[in-house]
Design an enzyme around this catalytic site. Structure first.
Site, short mmCIF file in Angstrom:
data_model
loop_
_atom_site.label_atom_id
_atom_site.label_comp_id
_atom_site.label_asym_id
_atom_site.label_seq_id
_atom_site.Cartn_x
_atom_site.Cartn_y
_atom_site.Cartn_z
N LYS A 112 8.09 20.18 20.95
CA LYS A 112 9.05 20.41 22.16
C LYS A 112 9.09 20.27 22.93
CE LYS A 112 12.11 19.93 18.28
NZ LYS A 112 10.55 19.53 17.31
C1 LIG Z 1 11.26 18.24 15.77
C2 LIG Z 1 8.99 18.29 15.86
C3 LIG Z 1 9.08 17.03 14.64
C4 LIG Z 1 10.18 16.10 14.53
O1 LIG Z 1 10.55 15.51 15.46
P1 LIG Z 1 11.51 14.41 15.44
O2 LIG Z 1 12.07 13.89 16.36
O3 LIG Z 1 13.15 15.18 15.38
O4 LIG Z 1 12.19 13.48 14.61
C5 LIG Z 1 8.02 16.95 13.92
N1 LIG Z 1 7.06 17.84 14.20
C6 LIG Z 1 7.62 19.22 15.09
C7 LIG Z 1 6.21 19.94 14.65
C8 LIG Z 1 8.56 19.26 15.48
O5 LIG Z 1 8.96 20.67 15.86
#
Ligand SMILES: *Cc1c(COP(=O)(O)O)cnc(C)c1O
Length: 496
Positions: A112
């Site tokens: 993120k």
């Molecule tokens: C948010 C997240 C995901 C999923 O990603 P999306 O874009 O919501 O599909 C997968 N792994 C981790 C560690 C995340 O923080």
């Protein structure tokens, strides 16, 4: 000419990129999508010579056309700096029969950070450009990683406040600690007695509440979203797919035009959608493999064409993927419906009233290139163990879902296409689950001691983010029922 964005639910609702960033969600409840997908304006040869920041500019300028060069470069330079523990920003590692794209080198050690370290800059610049006088209130629901990354990005950013809701019992211990120790006068963090979907539904309801919006405006506030529905998060994520390909090309691992696959651990469908846009830009991508955990709504959708959220919500060891309503899928639905906003709105209305919808045969045909897969909790643990025992490389639980799905995919198809597994979190963020999967005996209860143990096993440095929460005081203790979320927000903003 500016690239315009329109709502997935009403094509007549058109805005510029900066306005889309500012609004987050369209007023009709839809998501903003670019009217066309821009094509890369440089050759792979040229792109492979760029560092991450330079490449980010090349990609982002094509999508965010109403930002000036200076605004974009300033945002990029402020985002991708020494908050990341490697100047590569997104290193690509060859491990066994795949490549791992490590997206966890930022401030909160999950992917993120790739988008949320730049979003505050894109947003505040957009407010200025569009003569917004109100203070921006970022309202966010998190399954664990978005919350902290958004808090870190927005803390003490002038002209903004950030309010984060997370499922009290649905995030890892490190995730929770990271959030409740967040500093910054403009930050609020609240646990809810419910799961991520409850939190997200509550936030969406506030966004769609026009009466609330009026009162906010009178009090000098404007809601915006840091959730992955914001185009300002999606666009920065496209960058690392282009960067992966350019890196492979530079290292002579692929020849010009040779296709590669991406395997993406998926929850809200934002990360993999960015890969779809990268493919649309002309990056040679074969399959996009969408990996789910036991909450396998997306796997079933790709199998059958029917999206059905009416099922038990399962808490797994990959909590950031514990999602039954993948918001960003709406954008894909819109694209495969040949940009028919009326049809998309009908599907989404069916989803919110019945929890299910089924796409048409012609839409199914447009899903070509997507493959759904899922891994059980046991398979996820096995993947962590297998990758470690074969390569002495430790992956986190989310990445392991993708590794497991990838193994299943090659067993079944014998597809020899070079593949990149998108590595979305540091194993240190989910140390306990990872140590358990590695069948380490006598795992200590203390988070930091777990990190020390993981450090011995993996021979990797303990990230700064883990060192930091060790002694940080808890600053946020509020918890509420899901139906009290709006009341809490009204209290924080003093608009009752
Ligand atoms: C948010 C997240 C995901 C999923 O990603 P999306 O874009 O919501 O599909 C997968 N792994 C981790 C560690 C995340 O923080």
């Amino acid at each position: 000419m500016n690239l315009m964005y329109r709502s997935t639910r009403d094509s007549s609702n058109r805005v510029t990129a900066s306005q889309a960033v500012l609004q987050g969600l369209s007023s009709d409840g839809g998501l903003f999508v670019p009217e066309t997908i821009p094509v890369l304006s440089k050759t792979m040869e040229e792109l492979s010579m760029f560092d991450y920041r330079e490449l980010a500019y090349e990609v982002m300028k094509l999508f965010l056309t109403d930002y000036t060069e200076e605004e974009l470069k300033d945002s990029i330079n402020k985002a991708y700096d020494d908050k990341f523990d490697t100047s590569e920003i997104a290193p690509l590692k060859q491990v066994g029969n795949a490549y791992y794209l490590e997206l966890f080198h930022g401030a909160t050690i999950a992917f993120k950070d790739m988008a949320l370290s730049i979003l505050p800059h894109l947003l505040t610049k957009s407010a200025k450009k569009n003569n917004v006088q109100e203070e921006i209130v970022i309202l966010t629901a998190t399954s664990g990683d978005t919350g902290k990354a958004a808090l870190a990005g927005f803390a003490d950013v002038e002209g903004t406040k950030i309010i984060v809701f997370y499922p009290k019992d649905g995030v890892s211990s490190v995730q929770e600690k990271q959030m409740v120790t967040q500093q910054g006068d403009n930050t609020d963090v609240i646990g809810i007695f419910g799961n991520f979907d409850d939190a997200q539904t509550g936030v969406k309801r506030m966004f769609n509440n026009t009466e609330l919006a009026k009162r906010l405006k009178n009090a000098g506030y404007l809601f915006s979203s840091a959730n992955s529905i914001n185009i300002g998060r999606l666009v920065p994520q496209i960058v690392y797919y282009v960067y992966s390909y350019a890196s492979l090309y530079k290292k002579k691992q692929v020849s010009l035009g040779e296709k590669i696959n991406f395997v993406v651990p998926t929850g809200n469908f934002g990360n993999i959608l960015a890969a779809y846009y990268a493919k649309g830009m002309g990056v040679p991508i074969g399959k996009l493999i969408c990996a789910s955990n036991e909450n396998k709504v997306l796997f079933d959708f790709f199998q059958t064409g029917c999206y059905d959220k009416n099922r038990e919500f399962i808490l797994t060891e990959s909590p950031s993927m514990d999602i039954l309503v993948s918001s960003n899928l709406e954008r894909l639905i819109y694209h495969i419906a040949d940009c028919d906003s009326q049809k998309t709105a009908e599907f989404m209305n069916a989803l919110s009233s019945n929890g299910t919808y089924e796409i048409t045969e012609s839409m199914k045909a447009n899903l070509e290139g997507f493959i759904g897969g899922w891994a059980s909790e046991g398979e996820t643990r096995e993947a962590i163990q297998k990758v470690y025992s074969e390569n002495v490389y430790v992956i986190d639980t989310h990445t392991a879902v993708a590794a497991s799905v990838y193994q299943g995919y090659i067993n079944e198809t014998k597809d020899a296409t070079k593949s990149v597994i998108v590595s979305t979190a540091s194993p240190y963020k989910f140390a306990k689950s990872v140590l358990e999967a590695l069948q380490i005996k006598e795992i200590p209860d203390d988070d930091y001691e777990q990190a020390i143990l993981l450090n011995k096993v993996s021979n990797t440095k303990i990230p700064k983010a883990v060192e930091e929460i060790r002694s940080a005081p808890v600053l946020h203790t509020e918890v509420c029922e899901t139906d009290k979320m709006q009341e809490i927000v009204e209290n924080i903003l003093k608009i009752i």
